[in-house]
Design an enzyme around this catalytic site. Structure first.
Site, PDB file in Angstrom:
ATOM      1  CG  MET A 119     -23.859   6.822   2.191  1.00 46.73           C
ATOM      2  SD  MET A 119     -24.230   8.115   1.012  1.00 46.73           S
ATOM      3  CE  MET A 119     -22.636   8.851   0.752  1.00 46.73           C
ATOM      4  CD  GLU A 171     -25.755   8.204  -1.888  1.00 47.64           C
ATOM      5  OE1 GLU A 171     -25.751   7.018  -2.230  1.00 47.64           O
ATOM      6  OE2 GLU A 171     -24.819   8.985  -2.100  1.00 47.64           O
ATOM      7  CG  ASN A 197     -23.326   5.122  -2.308  1.00 48.70           C
ATOM      8  OD1 ASN A 197     -24.521   4.891  -2.230  1.00 48.70           O
ATOM      9  ND2 ASN A 197     -22.807   6.286  -2.068  1.00 48.70           N
ATOM     10  CG  HIS A 210     -19.288   6.670  -6.590  1.00 49.37           C
ATOM     11  ND1 HIS A 210     -20.663   6.754  -6.485  1.00 49.37           N
ATOM     12  CD2 HIS A 210     -18.813   6.823  -5.333  1.00 49.37           C
ATOM     13  CE1 HIS A 210     -20.993   6.965  -5.221  1.00 49.37           C
ATOM     14  NE2 HIS A 210     -19.896   7.029  -4.503  1.00 49.37           N
ATOM     15  CD  GLU A 259      -2.434   1.841   0.411  1.00 42.66           C
ATOM     16  OE1 GLU A 259      -3.267   1.117  -0.157  1.00 42.66           O
ATOM     17  OE2 GLU A 259      -2.237   3.035   0.068  1.00 42.66           O
TER      18      GLU A 259
HETATM   19  P1  FAD Z   1      -9.503   1.855  -3.362  1.00 41.83           P
HETATM   20  O1  FAD Z   1     -10.390   1.816  -2.174  1.00 41.83           O
HETATM   21  O2  FAD Z   1      -9.442   3.107  -4.152  1.00 41.83           O
HETATM   22  O3  FAD Z   1      -8.040   1.460  -2.855  1.00 41.83           O
HETATM   23  C1  FAD Z   1      -6.924   1.411  -3.691  1.00 41.83           C
HETATM   24  C2  FAD Z   1      -5.674   1.518  -2.840  1.00 41.83           C
HETATM   25  O4  FAD Z   1      -4.531   1.314  -3.675  1.00 41.83           O
HETATM   26  C3  FAD Z   1      -5.491   2.864  -2.160  1.00 41.83           C
HETATM   27  O5  FAD Z   1      -5.283   2.669  -0.782  1.00 41.83           O
HETATM   28  C4  FAD Z   1      -4.254   3.448  -2.833  1.00 41.83           C
HETATM   29  O6  FAD Z   1      -3.466   4.232  -1.953  1.00 41.83           O
HETATM   30  C5  FAD Z   1      -3.508   2.206  -3.274  1.00 41.83           C
HETATM   31  N1  FAD Z   1      -2.608   2.430  -4.411  1.00 41.83           N
HETATM   32  C6  FAD Z   1      -2.853   3.127  -5.540  1.00 41.83           C
HETATM   33  N2  FAD Z   1      -1.800   3.097  -6.354  1.00 41.83           N
HETATM   34  C7  FAD Z   1      -0.853   2.363  -5.730  1.00 41.83           C
HETATM   35  C8  FAD Z   1       0.481   1.984  -6.068  1.00 41.83           C
HETATM   36  N3  FAD Z   1       1.045   2.362  -7.227  1.00 41.83           N
HETATM   37  N4  FAD Z   1       1.187   1.244  -5.181  1.00 41.83           N
HETATM   38  C9  FAD Z   1       0.635   0.846  -3.999  1.00 41.83           C
HETATM   39  N5  FAD Z   1      -0.617   1.196  -3.638  1.00 41.83           N
HETATM   40  C10 FAD Z   1      -1.352   1.937  -4.491  1.00 41.83           C
HETATM   41  N6  FAD Z   1     -18.302   4.350  -2.014  1.00 41.83           N
HETATM   42  C11 FAD Z   1     -19.356   3.826  -1.375  1.00 41.83           C
HETATM   43  O7  FAD Z   1     -19.756   2.705  -1.658  1.00 41.83           O
HETATM   44  N7  FAD Z   1     -20.019   4.533  -0.416  1.00 41.83           N
HETATM   45  C12 FAD Z   1     -19.657   5.801  -0.068  1.00 41.83           C
HETATM   46  O8  FAD Z   1     -20.251   6.405   0.818  1.00 41.83           O
HETATM   47  C13 FAD Z   1     -18.538   6.383  -0.747  1.00 41.83           C
HETATM   48  N8  FAD Z   1     -18.127   7.636  -0.448  1.00 41.83           N
HETATM   49  C14 FAD Z   1     -16.958   8.101  -1.002  1.00 41.83           C
HETATM   50  C15 FAD Z   1     -16.465   9.353  -0.593  1.00 41.83           C
HETATM   51  C16 FAD Z   1     -15.234   9.788  -1.069  1.00 41.83           C
HETATM   52  C17 FAD Z   1     -14.686  11.127  -0.618  1.00 41.83           C
HETATM   53  C18 FAD Z   1     -14.485   8.991  -1.971  1.00 41.83           C
HETATM   54  C19 FAD Z   1     -13.150   9.452  -2.481  1.00 41.83           C
HETATM   55  C20 FAD Z   1     -14.994   7.771  -2.396  1.00 41.83           C
HETATM   56  C21 FAD Z   1     -16.225   7.314  -1.924  1.00 41.83           C
HETATM   57  N9  FAD Z   1     -16.742   6.090  -2.312  1.00 41.83           N
HETATM   58  C22 FAD Z   1     -17.870   5.585  -1.707  1.00 41.83           C
HETATM   59  C23 FAD Z   1     -16.094   5.269  -3.353  1.00 41.83           C
HETATM   60  C24 FAD Z   1     -15.262   4.144  -2.734  1.00 41.83           C
HETATM   61  O9  FAD Z   1     -14.370   4.659  -1.793  1.00 41.83           O
HETATM   62  C25 FAD Z   1     -14.526   3.402  -3.844  1.00 41.83           C
HETATM   63  O10 FAD Z   1     -15.459   2.946  -4.812  1.00 41.83           O
HETATM   64  C26 FAD Z   1     -13.759   2.207  -3.316  1.00 41.83           C
HETATM   65  O11 FAD Z   1     -12.915   2.546  -2.257  1.00 41.83           O
HETATM   66  C27 FAD Z   1     -12.946   1.572  -4.444  1.00 41.83           C
HETATM   67  O12 FAD Z   1     -12.335   0.393  -3.956  1.00 41.83           O
HETATM   68  P2  FAD Z   1     -11.085  -0.216  -4.717  1.00 41.83           P
HETATM   69  O13 FAD Z   1     -10.866  -1.576  -4.186  1.00 41.83           O
HETATM   70  O14 FAD Z   1     -11.304  -0.069  -6.167  1.00 41.83           O
HETATM   71  O15 FAD Z   1      -9.816   0.678  -4.360  1.00 41.83           O
END
Ligand code: FAD
Length: 536
Positions: free
Chosen positions: A155, A392, A515, A476, A75
């Site tokens: 959410m 929402e 979401n 998203h 990470e």
């Molecule tokens: P992510 O959760 O984006 O995680 C990816 C990880 O990879 C991160 O920790 C990042 O640091 C790491 N990473 C990236 N590049 C590298 C690299 N080169 N080397 C090592 N590590 C790396 N969704 C909901 O369902 N409900 C909500 O209420 C909601 N609210 C949100 C509010 C905000 C402000 C934001 C920004 C997003 C919100 N979302 C919500 C969306 C949700 O957070 C994402 O859809 C979800 O987290 C995506 O999951 P993921 O597994 O794709 O990766």
């Protein structure tokens, strides 16, 4: 029986995290595992490697660890230990650089003026990523251990069944309901807001929103939330200092009431004794060797500077770095030949989940100066004449009575963008233009007009740019390595063996008026069961 062993693993993992954190460490593992690794000729060789600790990454790590597979999760961000006493996260107002990923000066907020930031460049929790080349689409993303789960609104609604088969034609909704959503629920505590909190002064805005929704003949929605409302009650009663009741949310929540992945999936993964988590490890590139993958990594300090370079090798590689991270890793590797066989769908079919914000102002009702930051309710407008929509009730907690309601909508907009690697800038860029967002805005306009006709109020063009309807950012991002296109139905990327992508990039640009995080996690669970059964 199963729940007990999970509870024990979580406890062991949390203890390991606490011990390492107390000693200032960035490696989280059970001690038996690290001794064994120390004896290896190449400490950076591992059976499975997971890039990213968001929803896809955390599910993958836990299930690999449970299956007895030696796994390293990398990470790039830092672990923030969110207790009410140490206030590890930046405050919501007058934020410092713990709030944002390697930014100084000011931070561009979704609405209103930019926030000034105090402090030096730091590996903060939230990035506003300038994803598109033309400036028409920025992507907010979490950048710390737990990824988006640390900054998100928590959410966690299920997709709307009415829309499911259009976007996920190969999976029965009943299968998701019966198996995969409950599996995620067994790891992340999810509940709707208790009556006493909803009836408190902090949720007047939600109560007014629900009333307006009913007056306009729309469906009132109570959102499932990934929060510990017991802790919120402690905030409410004054037992602990106010956190979500004092605007904390997108820069992290200091009271610890957010059930982020660093409190459930990740410690449970570490507690298997098979998973090592390395924070402040940024993956720079990936390439296929004859029988394994090589992953070049920069270990960084808290200012983001590289302090050491390492090459990890693994047999099984999970690229789960969230859409922005995953697109950068995969498209760079396709361009530089590290993963030249990835197919033509990698980078394609990206959507913004129809995210659109608008604010209704000059309402007849008071909406409350103090607004709890957890969004707990919403408006179902699936029969919107332009496109199905769910909105929402977002807080706008400025501490002033504004007689306004802010809404974030998720619209079924068929427009899709794509990503391509720009070798000059050495980054993947999103190709998207604001005209592609017009349908979402039109649906939102129709929705707002009906709410205003039934309740009074007008659109706020002062705080919300673009004539009152946002179109230039998303929370998203979905797609780019979409299942059944770039990969098979389980996230096995075409062109390679043992190479997977099961994060938000595998979603088809839309999560069915919900979401996305719950469905990303549920589909990751579905993929992992298959992958572990067949590929190991
Ligand atoms: P992510 O959760 O984006 O995680 C990816 C990880 O990879 C991160 O920790 C990042 O640091 C790491 N990473 C990236 N590049 C590298 C690299 N080169 N080397 C090592 N590590 C790396 N969704 C909901 O369902 N409900 C909500 O209420 C909601 N609210 C949100 C509010 C905000 C402000 C934001 C920004 C997003 C919100 N979302 C919500 C969306 C949700 O957070 C994402 O859809 C979800 O987290 C995506 O999951 P993921 O597994 O794709 O990766």
């Amino acid at each position: 029986m199963k729940k007990n062993s999970l509870g024990r693993r979580k406890f062991l993992g949390l203890s390991a995290i606490a011990t390492a954190t107390a000693m200032g460490g960035t490696t989280f593992t059970l001690s038996s595992c690290s001794k064994e690794d120390d004896l290896k000729a190449n400490p950076y060789e591992t059976e499975a490697l997971v890039i990213g600790s968001g929803f896809g990454g955390s599910v993958a790590a836990l299930r690999l660890g449970e299956a007895g597979i030696k796994t390293t999760m990398l990470e790039m961000g830092k672990f923030y230990d969110s207790t009410v006493s140490n206030k590890a996260f930046s405050p919501a107002f007058f934020p410092d650089t713990r709030a944002t990923w390697l930014k100084t000066g000011t931070f561009e907020m979704p609405l209103g003026p930019d926030f000034p930031l105090s402090g030096n460049k730091f590996v903060g929790v939230l990035d506003r990523n300038k994803a598109s080349a033309n400036g028409d689409m920025d992507i907010y993303r979490g950048t710390c251990l737990g990824g988006g789960s640390v900054v998100y609104g928590g959410m966690l609604p299920k997709p709307r069944v009415e829309l499911w088969s259009k976007h996920f034609p190969d999976i029965e909704y009943s299968e998701m309901e019966a198996k995969w959503y409950p599996k995620v629920h067994s790891m992340i505590d999810i509940s709707t807001v208790p009556e006493n909190i909803l009836n408190s002064e902090f949720y007047q805005y939600s109560r007014v929103g629900l009333e307006h929704c009913e007056n306009a003949g729309m469906e009132k929605v109570m959102l499932p939330c990934g929060f510990d409302f017991g802790i919120v009650n402690e905030e409410l009663s004054g037992q602990i200092s106010k956190s979500v009741l004092n605007s904390e949310m997108i820069f992290g929540v200091n009271s610890g009431c957010k059930n982020s992945l660093d409190k459930n999936y990740i410690p449970a993964a570490i507690g298997t004794g098979n998973v090592t988590v390395e924070t402040l490890h940024r993956v720079e590139s990936v390439r296929k060797l004859s029988d394994k993958y090589a992953v070049e990594v920069a270990q960084i300090d808290e200012s983001g500077n590289a302090i050491k370079y390492k090459t990890y090798t693994c047999k099984y590689l999970f690229v789960n770095a969230g859409v922005v991270g995953t697109m950068n890793i995969l498209l760079k590797a396709k361009y530089d030949g590290g993963l030249a066989n990835l197919n033509e769908h990698v980078g394609q079919a990206w959507g913004n989940n129809g995210n659109t914000m608008a604010m209704r102002s000059n309402l007849n009702d008071d909406t409350g100066g103090k607004q709890g930051a957890i969004p707990v309710s919403g408006y179902g407008d699936l029969n919107n004449p332009i496109a199905p929509l769910l909105a929402e009730q977002a807080p706008f907690p400025l501490g002033l009575e504004l007689k306004s309601l802010l809404m974030l909508a998720i619209v079924d907009n068929p427009e899709r963008g794509y990503w391509q690697y720009n070798p000059q800038k050495q980054k993947a860029e999103l190709i998207w233009n604001k005209e592609q967002h017009q349908l979402s805005i039109d649906a939102m306009k129709n929705f707002v007009a009906r709410l205003n006709a039934a309740n009074g109020g007008e659109i706020n063009t002062l705080l919300v740019k673009n004539n009152g309807y946002t179109s230039n950012f998303t929370y998203h991002p979905l797609g780019g390595a979409v299942r059944n296109l770039a990969s098979d139905a389980y996230g096995r990327l075409h062109g390679y063996d043992n190479l997977y992508c099961i994060d938000g990039s595998m979603m088809p640009g839309f999560s069915c008026c919900a979401n996305p995080a719950l469905t990303i996690a549920a589909l990751a669970e579905r993929s992992m069961e298959k992958i572990i059964a067949e590929d190991f």
